[in-house]
Scaffold this motif. Structure first.
Motif, PDB file in Angstrom:
ATOM      1  N   ALA A 168      -6.423 100.205  68.458  1.00  0.00           N
ATOM      2  CA  ALA A 168      -5.098  99.636  68.272  1.00  0.00           C
ATOM      3  C   ALA A 168      -4.052 100.556  68.861  1.00  0.00           C
ATOM      4  N   THR A 226      -3.563  92.820  64.178  1.00  0.00           N
ATOM      5  CA  THR A 226      -3.684  92.098  65.439  1.00  0.00           C
ATOM      6  C   THR A 226      -2.514  91.130  65.588  1.00  0.00           C
ATOM      7  N   ASP A 260      -8.438  90.279  70.417  1.00  0.00           N
ATOM      8  CA  ASP A 260      -7.464  91.342  70.202  1.00  0.00           C
ATOM      9  C   ASP A 260      -6.045  90.818  70.038  1.00  0.00           C
ATOM     10  N   ARG A 281      -8.449  95.967  76.103  1.00  0.00           N
ATOM     11  CA  ARG A 281      -8.335  94.879  75.130  1.00  0.00           C
ATOM     12  C   ARG A 281      -8.648  93.545  75.802  1.00  0.00           C
ATOM     13  N   ARG A 282      -8.949  92.589  74.971  1.00  0.00           N
ATOM     14  CA  ARG A 282      -9.094  91.215  75.448  1.00  0.00           C
ATOM     15  C   ARG A 282      -8.014  90.407  74.743  1.00  0.00           C
ATOM     16  N   MET A 283      -6.866  90.300  75.405  1.00  0.00           N
ATOM     17  CA  MET A 283      -5.695  89.663  74.805  1.00  0.00           C
ATOM     18  C   MET A 283      -5.206  88.522  75.683  1.00  0.00           C
ATOM     19  N   SER A 331      -7.928  90.775  79.848  1.00  0.00           N
ATOM     20  CA  SER A 331      -6.837  89.995  79.278  1.00  0.00           C
ATOM     21  C   SER A 331      -6.441  88.849  80.199  1.00  0.00           C
TER      22      SER A 331
END
Length: 702
Positions: free
Chosen positions: A239, A246, A306, A359-361, A384
């Motif tokens: 984070a 999240t 994420d 991250r996978r955002m 992402s």
């Protein structure tokens, strides 16, 4: 075969960097001539395309290079081009890494790295947009190297990656993942002191450069080293500093959405195949870009564990959000506190990309103003997805998919109306319901307004509004409710246009909204076809026109019927004056030596608009000339079919032209062209010849 011509190689490079995608001509011109394109740039590009086709024809491969409205596309299979092979191997290797197949990932990612032979296209001088593509490739190469290191570490191959990590950290000292990998590798080799020293070095870099402490992942790795424990899992970013959870920032609006099945399927396909870094929704005002992006984002949000970020860029408000403020908003969503927020725009972008790297955002950038605004908001290579909406085409943004939205299909438009007012009312009066959605141009924003009005009157028949909407002059007045106005949506985009482009937009009202061509516009404006085509291309990029089919090699464009109504409204209110800013009198072929007021070109279509309207425009023109000279006279009022001063003379269009030429001489103003397009006069020369023949020997109009 070898291609030695510099410009031809640049064209081929631009097309290969965008394989199987239509590359707009503007981007090709910018790419080939990075400084100042020549006047003949468009013709030169066509020549280079012809030469490239000839070379492909020699290789029996002519069909690879295809022409499309506004650009060109070069086709290639993945096994034929190193760039496509690299992209495929990188995606497969990353997928294997996430699945825990570290051995397979190391092999695939290693093969991808081996395809590189130095920096891409170093010998070519390319424009900023195309050069940004090569920079992005370098970013992808770097990310593949980091993923390859992660796979090797998971296999216990620590010593083999330390030197590579030191080199990469020298280039990217703010990437926390690299520091985690270095600490893990050193600790795995039994070099605990050096591992802790690397942690201290990383902390110093982050505090000095960004004013923040390292994130929890590096602290976790440090704790494992201090405790003599095994470092579990592959190093990754956790984070953001100070985050409490999240983020889930998508606005409401995903429910009740209808249509756009092809667009939703396309997005799902890209996400499933990991080819989704940027997806752009564009289209005319009111077509539902934001609603579509929110609905699609909501449906695929589970694939981005994420979290989701959202920012309204206010591109159509006239006061777009500053990119630095937008990055600050995104960093706030990632948990960066105001105290830790970098005050430098470049550092904000660096921190933003660093935090998103592993991250996978899903990031939704809504209502983008232009390419310059969104470039700092795009993350580096990673997992992402950026979903973006804009009225403009944003040709400078490299997108995995550019989804240009059209008005809804008829059945989807009816479903949207029924979703608000109830299916029963639509079923009870199907003809009027159909008439209403077609009068709205099947634009979601217009349907939403009219549906809100109908919902407020549940006992009223649909016939009343259907009949009001059948009157063209009333349509835009009817499409307003509770602060929402279709006219205002269109007006915002219209006012951003250059004066000449606004005039061309107004002239579109003289076409069938489903069939606009450069040849037709050039004929109405008395300009060459290529100039008219450039104006249509500007309107296309501004979202006020959509590309259509190509008939017999001639590209067509179209626009929603409600937008066409707005164009006609502006045509009626403003006419079609095109004012020159060059200071050159083209009609007389000499430079101006005075600051006399001047009309460069006046186009009045008496066949389409009626004789009375044409005469009224000339009257207004005369009165404006009087006012511009400070000679407005309350006793001199010019109106068609009435009197001029006390003469009691009924004026025809030709007589008004004669009067205007006379005023030119008597009031010391200059007139270039007055074109009255009707059956009697084929061109400006015929009119001026008649006017000249009618003058008295003193040169005054008789």
């Amino acid at each position: 075969m070898a291609i030695r011509a510099k410009r031809l190689r640049a064209l081929l490079a631009i097309l290969l960097l965008n394989t199987s995608q239509v590359v707009p001509i503007d981007r090709i011109i910018e790419g080939i001539w990075p400084d100042q394109p020549p006047r003949s740039a468009l013709e030169n590009v066509r020549t280079y395309v012809s030469q490239l086709r000839h070379l492909l024809c020699l290789a029996n491969d002519r069909e690879r290079l295809q022409s499309h409205p506004g650009g060109y596309r070069l086709l290639a299979d993945p096994e034929e081009l190193d760039l496509l092979r690299f992209t495929t191997l990188a995606a497969d290797g990353r997928q294997a890494l996430h699945a825990g197949d570290h051995s397979g990932a190391a092999v695939l990612l290693g093969e991808a790295i081996d395809l590189w032979r130095g920096a891409p296209l170093p010998e070519l001088e390319l424009g900023p947009t195309i050069r940004a593509k090569t920079v992005a490739l370098e970013e992808q190469r770097w990310q593949v190297q980091v993923d390859w290191i992660t796979a090797r570490l998971a296999l216990g191959e620590h010593a083999e990656v330390v030197a590579v990590l030191r080199e990469l950290i020298g280039e990217r000292s703010l990437d926390e993942r690299l520091w985690c990998c270095l600490v893990t590798a050193l600790y795995g080799m039994g070099r605990t002191g050096e591992a802790l020293s690397a942690v201290a070095e990383a902390r110093q870099v982050f505090v000095t450069e960004l004013g923040i402490e390292p994130g929890p992942e590096l602290r976790r790795v440090q704790a494992a080293v201090l405790g003599g424990e095994e470092i579990q899992g592959s190093p990754k970013l956790g984070a953001a500093p100070g985050t409490s959870g999240t983020p889930h920032q998508l606005p409401a609006g995903g429910t009740g959405f209808v249509g756009r099945g092809e667009e939703r399927d396309r997005v799902r396909e890209l996400v499933e195949n990991h080819q989704h870094q940027v997806i752009l929704f564009s289209g005319p005002p009111g077509v539902g870009k934001t609603a579509s992006a929110i609905a699609v984002s909501t449906q695929i949000a589970d694939g981005f564990p994420d979290g989701q970020l959202y920012v309204d860029l206010r591109g159509s408000s006239g006061m777009p959000l500053d990119p630095a403020d937008a990055v600050g908003t995104l960093l706030g969503g990632l948990g960066v506190t105001p105290e830790a927020m970098p005050d430098n725009a470049e550092r904000r972008t660096t921190l933003y990309r660093t935090l998103l790297a592993e991250r996978r955002m899903l990031v939704l950038l809504d209502d983008a103003a232009d390419t310059a605004q969104v470039m700092p908001l795009l993350p580096g290579p990673g997992n992402s997805l950026v979903m973006m909406t804009s009225r403009r085409w944003l040709a400078g943004v490299e997108a995995a998919a550019h989804l240009h939205l059209e008005p809804l299909r008829h059945e989807d438009a009816l479903a949207m109306l029924a979703g608000v007012i109830g299916q029963r009312r639509v079923d009870d009066e199907p003809a009027y319901a159909a008439q209403i959605v077609e009068a709205c141009g099947r634009l979601p924003a217009a349907i939403r307004i009219i549906a809100a009005r109908l919902a407020a009157r549940p006992r009223h028949s649909l016939r009343v509004l259907a009949e009001r909407l059948s009157v063209p002059d009333q349509v835009l007045d009817e499409l307003t409710v509770d602060g929402l106005s279709i006219r205002r949506l269109f007006e915002v985009s219209y006012q951003t246009l250059a004066p000449r482009t606004r005039a061309c937009f107004r002239m579109l009202s003289q076409f069938d909204p489903q069939h606009v061509t450069a040849g037709g516009l050039g004929e109405l404006l008395h300009v060459p076809v290529h100039e008219a085509d450039r104006e249509l291309e500007r309107l296309l990029h501004e979202g006020l026109l959509s590309p259509g089919s190509t008939d017999d090699g001639v590209p067509n464009y179209h626009m929603p019927v409600v937008l066409h109504t707005f164009a006609h409204e502006r045509f009626t209110a403003e006419g079609t004056v095109l004012r020159s800013v060059t200071g050159i009198n083209r009609g007389r072929g000499r430079a101006r030596t005075s600051a006399k007021p001047r009309i460069d070109r006046r186009l009045i279509d008496t066949e389409r608009r009626g004789r009375m309207n044409a005469e009224q425009e000339i009257c207004h023109l005369i009165e404006n000339l009087l006012a511009s000279q400070g000679r407005a006279d309350e006793h001199l009022v010019v109106t068609p079919q009435t009197s001029l001063a006390d003469d009691g003379l009924a004026l025809t269009s030709l007589e008004l032209v004669r009067l205007l030429v006379s005023l030119e001489e008597r009031m010391d103003v200059e007139l270039d062209d007055v074109a009255i397009m009707n059956a009697s006069f084929d061109n400006v020369g015929d009119i001026l010849a008649l006017v000249g023949a009618s003058r008295t020997p003193t040169g005054r109009a008789g």
